[in-house]
Design an enzyme around this catalytic site. Structure first.
Site, short mmCIF file in Angstrom:
data_model
loop_
_atom_site.label_atom_id
_atom_site.label_comp_id
_atom_site.label_asym_id
_atom_site.label_seq_id
_atom_site.Cartn_x
_atom_site.Cartn_y
_atom_site.Cartn_z
N SER A 159 -36.23 -2.63 -29.56
CA SER A 159 -36.29 -3.12 -28.18
C SER A 159 -37.63 -3.79 -27.89
O SER A 159 -37.86 -4.25 -26.78
CB SER A 159 -36.03 -1.98 -27.20
N LYS A 184 -40.78 -2.33 -28.46
CA LYS A 184 -41.82 -1.41 -28.00
C LYS A 184 -43.17 -1.71 -28.64
O LYS A 184 -44.20 -1.70 -27.98
CB LYS A 184 -41.42 0.04 -28.30
N ASP A 240 -48.02 4.93 -29.66
CA ASP A 240 -46.81 4.35 -30.22
C ASP A 240 -45.96 5.47 -30.83
O ASP A 240 -46.50 6.51 -31.22
CB ASP A 240 -47.20 3.33 -31.31
N GLU A 241 -44.66 5.28 -30.91
CA GLU A 241 -43.76 6.27 -31.52
C GLU A 241 -43.98 7.67 -30.93
O GLU A 241 -44.02 8.67 -31.65
CB GLU A 241 -43.95 6.31 -33.05
N ALA A 242 -44.11 7.70 -29.60
CA ALA A 242 -44.49 8.95 -28.92
C ALA A 242 -43.42 10.02 -29.01
O ALA A 242 -43.67 11.19 -28.69
CB ALA A 242 -44.83 8.66 -27.46
N GLN A 243 -42.20 9.64 -29.43
CA GLN A 243 -41.15 10.65 -29.59
C GLN A 243 -41.53 11.70 -30.62
O GLN A 243 -41.02 12.81 -30.61
CB GLN A 243 -39.81 9.99 -29.99
N CYS A 260 -24.60 0.16 -27.59
CA CYS A 260 -24.24 0.71 -26.28
C CYS A 260 -23.43 1.99 -26.49
O CYS A 260 -23.01 2.29 -27.61
CB CYS A 260 -23.46 -0.32 -25.46
ZN LIG Z 1 -21.66 -2.44 -27.52
#
Ligand SMILES: [Zn+2]
Length: 196
Positions: free
Chosen positions: A13, A15, A89-92, A184
């Protein structure tokens, strides 16, 4: 008054390019930023933030036992320039204690912190860092991207191992022959129900 920001988005996305842009904006004005990245993310190198566009910049690696508050406090009280912003960055991949350390950087040192990362993993469970950032952040913002298969907003990620989508397994798998696609919710479901 400083704030803790959590800017989340799914894979690809943008980031990393966003974080590099924010750092550039501060530095263009002669302001100092500290940029952290968990050492767990070895795709590019543990002390580099890189985006798929090819932009990279060095970062301070964070290990599980790194004390982010102490690190920033000692940098701030040293002879160097005052720190205007802390970027992660990559805070997950941060653990709960480290997210709390980020809140102390904001509350005790009055330095804004912007943490960027994924929200949910490929099994649609929250990462430890993301869970605690959602709980503690002052401002939460979504970085949007489009589903791999259709034109809806991607909110999930499909992990494929050797080209086969999987919905179970360890949350973190580094160096495997796996890849990730932003999707999605509808296409995520179809991926595992044979509709895609
Ligand atoms: Zn889709």
């Amino acid at each position: 008054m400083a704030h803790l920001y959590f800017k989340y988005g799914t894979m690809n996305s943008g980031k990393s390019i966003e974080i590099i842009k924010v750092a550039h904006n501060y530095e263009e004005q002669g302001k100092r930023v500290l940029l952290f990245t968990p050492a767990i993310d070895t795709r590019i190198g543990e002390n580099i933030v890189g985006s798929r566009t090819g932009l990279t910049r060095p970062a301070i690696p964070v290990k599980a036992d790194t004390d982010l508050f102490e690190l920033v406090r000692s940098e701030q009280s040293g002879e160097g320039q005052r720190i205007s912003c802390v970027l992660v960055d990559e805070a997950q991949f941060l653990n709960k204690r480290q997210v709390l350390e980020l809140t102390w950087i904001v509350d005790e040192l009055d330095i804004p912190v912007m943490a960027f990362g994924l929200k949910n993993d490929f099994r649609n469970e929250l990462f430890e860092g993301s869970y605690n950032l959602l709980v503690n952040a002052d401002k939460i913002e979504e970085i949007k991207t489009i589903c791999w298969h259709c034109d809806r907003k991607a909110t999930m990620v499909v992990r494929s191992v050797n080209g086969v989508p999987v919905s179970e397994g360890d949350q973190i798998m580094i160096g495997g022959n796996d890849d990730y696609k932003p999707v999605c919710r509808s296409c995520y479901r179809k991926t595992f129900q044979g509709g895609l």
